[in-house]
Design a protein around this motif. Structure first.
Motif, PDB file in Angstrom:
ATOM      1  N   UNK A 139       0.845  -1.192   0.000  1.00 34.61           N
ATOM      2  CA  UNK A 139       0.000   0.000   0.000  1.00 34.61           C
ATOM      3  C   UNK A 139       0.884   1.246   0.000  1.00 34.61           C
ATOM      4  N   UNK A 140       0.354   2.358  -0.492  1.00 30.05           N
ATOM      5  CA  UNK A 140       1.101   3.618  -0.447  1.00 30.05           C
ATOM      6  C   UNK A 140       1.354   3.988   1.012  1.00 30.05           C
ATOM      7  N   UNK A 141       2.449   4.646   1.247  1.00 33.65           N
ATOM      8  CA  UNK A 141       2.791   5.044   2.609  1.00 33.65           C
ATOM      9  C   UNK A 141       4.113   4.429   3.035  1.00 33.65           C
ATOM     10  N   UNK A 143       5.430   1.560   3.467  1.00 32.20           N
ATOM     11  CA  UNK A 143       6.098   0.441   2.802  1.00 32.20           C
ATOM     12  C   UNK A 143       6.159   0.572   1.278  1.00 32.20           C
ATOM     13  N   UNK A 144       5.798   1.724   0.740  1.00 34.62           N
ATOM     14  CA  UNK A 144       5.785   1.850  -0.721  1.00 34.62           C
ATOM     15  C   UNK A 144       7.172   1.688  -1.333  1.00 34.62           C
ATOM     16  N   UNK A 145       8.239   1.845  -0.552  1.00 34.10           N
ATOM     17  CA  UNK A 145       9.602   1.632  -1.045  1.00 34.10           C
ATOM     18  C   UNK A 145       9.780   0.203  -1.573  1.00 34.10           C
ATOM     19  N   UNK A 146       8.972  -0.744  -1.080  1.00 33.01           N
ATOM     20  CA  UNK A 146       9.066  -2.117  -1.572  1.00 33.01           C
ATOM     21  C   UNK A 146       8.663  -2.226  -3.039  1.00 33.01           C
ATOM     22  N   UNK A 147       7.813  -1.348  -3.495  1.00 39.03           N
ATOM     23  CA  UNK A 147       7.380  -1.355  -4.889  1.00 39.03           C
ATOM     24  C   UNK A 147       8.274  -0.532  -5.797  1.00 39.03           C
ATOM     25  N   UNK A 148       9.372  -0.005  -5.258  1.00 38.62           N
ATOM     26  CA  UNK A 148      10.208   0.916  -6.024  1.00 38.62           C
ATOM     27  C   UNK A 148      11.659   0.466  -6.152  1.00 38.62           C
ATOM     28  N   UNK A 149      11.937  -0.786  -5.914  1.00 42.26           N
ATOM     29  CA  UNK A 149      13.326  -1.211  -5.962  1.00 42.26           C
ATOM     30  C   UNK A 149      13.497  -2.557  -6.613  1.00 42.26           C
ATOM     31  N   UNK A 150      14.741  -2.974  -6.685  1.00 43.67           N
ATOM     32  CA  UNK A 150      15.077  -4.292  -7.192  1.00 43.67           C
ATOM     33  C   UNK A 150      15.432  -5.194  -6.024  1.00 43.67           C
ATOM     34  N   UNK A 151      14.914  -6.411  -6.026  1.00 44.70           N
ATOM     35  CA  UNK A 151      15.091  -7.322  -4.905  1.00 44.70           C
ATOM     36  C   UNK A 151      15.550  -8.684  -5.402  1.00 44.70           C
ATOM     37  N   UNK A 152      16.238  -9.414  -4.534  1.00 45.97           N
ATOM     38  CA  UNK A 152      16.637 -10.784  -4.824  1.00 45.97           C
ATOM     39  C   UNK A 152      16.345 -11.606  -3.579  1.00 45.97           C
ATOM     40  N   UNK A 153      15.893 -12.831  -3.793  1.00 45.81           N
ATOM     41  CA  UNK A 153      15.597 -13.718  -2.678  1.00 45.81           C
ATOM     42  C   UNK A 153      16.428 -14.976  -2.738  1.00 45.81           C
ATOM     43  N   UNK A 154      16.628 -15.582  -1.589  1.00 43.69           N
ATOM     44  CA  UNK A 154      17.249 -16.901  -1.508  1.00 43.69           C
ATOM     45  C   UNK A 154      16.244 -17.827  -0.836  1.00 43.69           C
ATOM     46  N   UNK A 155      16.301 -19.097  -1.200  1.00 44.04           N
ATOM     47  CA  UNK A 155      15.400 -20.088  -0.610  1.00 44.04           C
ATOM     48  C   UNK A 155      16.238 -21.144   0.074  1.00 44.04           C
ATOM     49  N   UNK A 156      15.866 -21.452   1.305  1.00 47.49           N
ATOM     50  CA  UNK A 156      16.515 -22.524   2.048  1.00 47.49           C
ATOM     51  C   UNK A 156      15.474 -23.485   2.574  1.00 47.49           C
ATOM     52  N   UNK A 157      15.908 -24.688   2.858  1.00 49.77           N
ATOM     53  CA  UNK A 157      15.022 -25.723   3.365  1.00 49.77           C
ATOM     54  C   UNK A 157      15.601 -26.254   4.668  1.00 49.77           C
ATOM     55  N   UNK A 158      14.742 -26.629   5.593  1.00 50.53           N
ATOM     56  CA  UNK A 158      15.179 -27.202   6.860  1.00 50.53           C
ATOM     57  C   UNK A 158      14.535 -28.572   7.004  1.00 50.53           C
ATOM     58  N   UNK A 159      15.238 -29.642   6.608  1.00 49.66           N
ATOM     59  CA  UNK A 159      14.639 -30.969   6.646  1.00 49.66           C
ATOM     60  C   UNK A 159      14.317 -31.459   8.060  1.00 49.66           C
ATOM     61  N   UNK A 160      14.921 -30.842   9.083  1.00 46.60           N
ATOM     62  CA  UNK A 160      14.672 -31.260  10.465  1.00 46.60           C
ATOM     63  C   UNK A 160      13.502 -30.514  11.101  1.00 46.60           C
ATOM     64  N   UNK A 161      12.872 -29.621  10.370  1.00 45.45           N
ATOM     65  CA  UNK A 161      11.773 -28.829  10.932  1.00 45.45           C
ATOM     66  C   UNK A 161      10.586 -29.714  11.262  1.00 45.45           C
ATOM     67  N   UNK A 162       9.815 -29.288  12.270  1.00 47.49           N
ATOM     68  CA  UNK A 162       8.660 -30.079  12.698  1.00 47.49           C
ATOM     69  C   UNK A 162       7.487 -29.978  11.729  1.00 47.49           C
TER      70      UNK A 162
END
Length: 174
Positions: A139-141, A143-162
């Motif tokens: 939404x504007x306000x 957190x609007x900076x999230x809609x105005x930049x370039x982002x990269x994500x990483x994905x991890x897995x935890x096989x021991x998680x419940x």
């Protein structure tokens, strides 16, 4: 290869006059932006729904059932609505497109569409990094900076998680 390019550029910067060094540093910073942590999330997932073989590959849907996230400027919950639409490709990789929502601790609801490719280990058995490209619709306000930049994500897995979940860390390019 990228390390060789950066090392060569750094050597040229050190050999140049001070004014040229600053200019070269600015060019390197533009080409190779630094990453700033936005948040780390734990995204709970449900049992996969197998769609089956399609013309593009084997398709499945993974429900997103909740979770949490926390970072320097925001924290909150992953809402229990959303999905990860997956396609197993002929090259052994899985294409992912997740569409889900965050609710910050101050009540803002933010939509994320996060796409990437997960591939099996290489021929030598070395794991390949799992990277995504999150796109936010805030939404504007505040957190609007999230809609105005370039982002990269990483994905991890935890096989021991419940319970089944993935850990997604999101960075902003500076």
């Amino acid at each position: 290869m990228q390390r060789i390019i950066i090392a060569t550029a750094a050597a040229l910067v050190l050999a140049a006059p001070a004014s040229a060094q600053e200019s070269a540093r600015e060019r390197i910073a533009e080409e190779y932006p630094e990453l700033e942590l936005v948040y780390v999330s734990r995204v709970n997932i449900g049992a996969p729904l197998t769609i089956g073989e399609t013309a593009r590959g084997n398709r499945r849907l993974i429900p997103i059932t909740g979770g949490s996230f926390e970072g320097p400027e925001m924290r909150g919950e992953v809402l229990p609505m959303g999905w990860d639409w997956q396609l197993d490709r002929g090259d052994g990789c899985t294409q992912i497109i997740a569409d889900y929502f965050l609710r910050t601790d101050d009540g803002a609801v933010i939509n994320i569409v996060n796409a990437g490719t997960l591939c099996p280990p290489d021929a030598d058995g070395n794991p390949r990094p799992a990277r995504t490209s999150p796109v936010f619709e805030p939404p504007l306000g505040k957190y609007e900076w999230l809609g105005q930049g370039g982002f990269i994500g990483t994905i991890g897995f935890d096989p021991a998680a419940s319970e089944p979940h993935v850990v997604i860390t999101v960075y902003r390019a500076k």
